[in-house]
Design an enzyme around this catalytic site. Structure first.
Site, PDB file in Angstrom:
ATOM      1  N   HIS A   1      -8.535 -23.756  -5.199  1.00 40.19           N
ATOM      2  CA  HIS A   1      -9.818 -23.922  -4.515  1.00 40.19           C
ATOM      3  C   HIS A   1     -10.527 -22.586  -4.327  1.00 40.19           C
ATOM      4  CE1 HIS A   1      -8.873 -28.172  -3.612  1.00 40.19           C
ATOM      5  NE2 HIS A   1      -7.649 -27.703  -3.782  1.00 40.19           N
TER       6      HIS A   1
ATOM      7  N   GLU B   1       4.106  -1.423 -11.811  1.00 35.13           N
ATOM      8  CA  GLU B   1       4.582  -0.034 -11.851  1.00 35.13           C
ATOM      9  C   GLU B   1       5.401   0.250 -13.102  1.00 35.13           C
ATOM     10  OE1 GLU B   1       4.877   1.719  -7.289  1.00 35.13           O
ATOM     11  OE2 GLU B   1       6.728   1.293  -8.359  1.00 35.13           O
TER      12      GLU B   1
ATOM     13  N   LYS C   1      -1.654  10.602  -3.258  1.00 41.95           N
ATOM     14  CA  LYS C   1      -0.983  11.350  -2.184  1.00 41.95           C
ATOM     15  C   LYS C   1      -1.546  12.764  -2.086  1.00 41.95           C
ATOM     16  CE  LYS C   1       3.313   8.804  -2.692  1.00 41.95           C
ATOM     17  NZ  LYS C   1       4.684   8.824  -3.182  1.00 41.95           N
TER      18      LYS C   1
HETATM   19  O1  PA5 Z   1       9.140   1.707  -6.807  1.00 42.34           O
HETATM   20  C1  PA5 Z   1       8.978   2.798  -6.291  1.00 42.34           C
HETATM   21  O2  PA5 Z   1       9.616   3.788  -6.631  1.00 42.34           O
HETATM   22  C2  PA5 Z   1       7.986   2.984  -5.173  1.00 42.34           C
HETATM   23  O3  PA5 Z   1       7.235   1.852  -4.916  1.00 42.34           O
HETATM   24  C3  PA5 Z   1       8.741   3.353  -3.905  1.00 42.34           C
HETATM   25  O4  PA5 Z   1       9.656   2.353  -3.609  1.00 42.34           O
HETATM   26  C4  PA5 Z   1       7.800   3.566  -2.724  1.00 42.34           C
HETATM   27  O5  PA5 Z   1       6.839   4.536  -3.053  1.00 42.34           O
HETATM   28  C5  PA5 Z   1       8.567   3.997  -1.490  1.00 42.34           C
HETATM   29  O6  PA5 Z   1       9.287   5.148  -1.780  1.00 42.34           O
HETATM   30  P1  PA5 Z   1      10.451   5.656  -0.840  1.00 42.34           P
HETATM   31  O7  PA5 Z   1      11.532   4.662  -0.845  1.00 42.34           O
HETATM   32  O8  PA5 Z   1      10.869   6.954  -1.461  1.00 42.34           O
HETATM   33  O9  PA5 Z   1       9.857   5.847   0.530  1.00 42.34           O
END
Ligand code: PA5
Length: 443
Positions: free
Chosen positions: A306, A285, A420
């Site tokens: 393996h 990310e 989303k």
């Molecule tokens: O790193 C991030 O920002 C995302 O992976 C969020 O943690 C994830 O989408 C969950 O979001 P939230 O804590 O708002 O539910």
């Protein structure tokens, strides 16, 4: 004791003074707060800024849940899930559930998928246990945990009544915004705040990670101490050659520039499997944007030799690997001699399993390097809360530096929104009428 040793000898990279200076500058930028994404740098000094009051409040809330329940469901996804899961797996006896005596409540996770069978089976199995929940969402609006929480909340209220249910739920969310914050306020749930300036994937050392870990009986003070030590070891004023995060960031960027587009994180300890998953989110990310970034993959060894071993040894030469190695096992098991020796293993008789594992690691490293897969090695003294805390911060700091070296904003994640919109359109969410029409026309 040194919490972590980094060995880049088998990476094939000799860092130039220019690269070292650029990397130092990237680290300085994290500390000066003048780089991209500087609204989200709260994690940089998080370990040293956690105070006694915060730790005590987390431990007290965890103790309350532990006293009430023998099953605690921790609800969250992404950065609101993987940190706690990674540390909990690293700290846990994998055969805990086989033991007749259960010393701590079991913490399980939900809201990290939308599987009907997963949530059904969890709710069904929970009937045999006294229940509590920790619900975690920074935005407070994420669909997966919201669905799971709706169901767990209903189960708690059905069993215990609304008032007692509210005593068995703790929310971790934004200080002011989001549906979860509103719900927690209305229902009177105890709440912990996720700081505004700490993004999800950097939040393991906030209540997001610390509360579920404390609820599971993990020594969060040692975890934080390990991270604090690594914060000091990777500070801006530390010379490049003494800063493991800077060296790791510089080497992986150098390998990327040479065409090594995939980094495989591996460990010979299955307990670290979810550290791999947490690391994949952290780096994926943070760096995978603007058409750039090393693809983070992972293996658990020797199991995956393996399955993935063939590709790593002889597939496309776009890989390098980073191995998290553990110097000392917690327990001692030796291979016994066998009178018949039908399996031919008597040459190992008397050796510890960890010694065989170490030789496997060494043999694999040499084979992979010979096969054109550069190797970076990170050694932990042992798997305990302190060394895992150090490892987490080591990776976070390297990730920030690495993202700046790559020239991206490591602290945003614009790409995670795309799915989303489609999902809401397909589910006819109010407000998505135009998108619904457009997407359905494509089906
Ligand atoms: O790193 C991030 O920002 C995302 O992976 C969020 O943690 C994830 O989408 C969950 O979001 P939230 O804590 O708002 O539910």
């Amino acid at each position: 004791m040194n919490m972590l040793k980094l060995d880049i000898a088998a990476s094939g990279v000799a860092l130039t003074d220019e690269t070292k200076a650029r990397t130092q500058a990237a680290n300085a930028l994290l500390h000066s707060g003048e780089g991209a994404g500087n609204d989200f740098l709260g994690w940089v000094h998080l370990p040293s800024s956690i105070d006694e009051e915060q730790l005590a409040a987390i431990e007290a809330a965890a103790a309350k849940l532990r006293a009430k329940a023998d099953l605690i469901v921790c609800i969250g996804i992404g950065g609101s899930y993987l940190g706690a899961k990674a540390v909990l797996e690293a700290m846990s006896d994998p055969f805990k559930l086989l033991r007749k005596e259960q010393s701590a409540p079991t913490v399980v996770f939900a809201g990290q998928n939308i599987s009907e069978d997963y949530i059904y089976e969890l709710l069904d199995a929970s009937k045999e246990h006294s229940l509590a929940a920790i619900v975690i969402s920074k935005s407070g609006t994420t669909t997966e945990p919201a669905i799971a929480f709706r169901l767990i909340k209903a189960e708690l209220e059905k069993r215990y009544g609304k008032q007692e249910a509210a005593e068995r739920i703790v929310a971790v969310t934004d200080k002011a915004r989001g549906a979860l914050k509103t719900l927690a306020t209305n229902e009177g749930y105890p709440t912990f705040v996720i700081p505004d300036d700490v993004g999800g994937r950097f939040s393991v050392l906030t209540p997001v990670g610390l509360l579920p870990l404390a609820a599971a009986g993990v020594d969060i003070r040692s975890l934080v101490r390990g991270a604090q030590e690594m914060e000091t070891a990777t500070a801006a004023e530390v010379p490049f050659d003494e800063n493991p995060s800077a060296i790791y960031a510089a080497v992986r960027n150098e390998l990327y520039a040479r065409g090594k587009k995939i980094e495989i994180l591996g460990s010979y300890e299955p307990r670290l499997q979810y550290v791999n998953e947490w690391w994949k989110q952290l780096y994926g990310e943070s760096e995978g944007k603007e058409g750039k970034g090393i693809f983070p993959a992972s293996v658990t060894l020797t199991a995956d030799l393996h399955s993935m071993g063939q590709y790593i040894q002889e597939g496309e030469r776009t890989l390098f690997e980073t191995i998290v190695s553990v110097a000392r096992s917690a327990h001692e098991v030796r291979i016994e001699a066998d009178a018949d020796n039908l399996d031919g293993l008597n040459f190992m008789a008397g050796k510890r399993i960890s010694e065989v594992n170490r030789m496997a690691e060494l043999g694999v490293r040499l084979a992979h390097v010979d096969g054109g897969v550069p190797n970076i090695r990170i050694e932990l003294p042992t798997i305990d809360a302190r060394s895992v805390g150090a490892l987490l911060y080591f990776f976070e700091k390297a990730c920030g530096i690495s993202g700046y070296l790559l020239g991206v904003n490591p602290f945003d994640q614009p790409g995670v929104e795309a799915y989303k919109k489609n999902m809401f359109a397909l589910l006819d969410k109010p407000g998505y009428e135009k998108e619904s029409e457009a997407i359905k026309a494509r089906l």
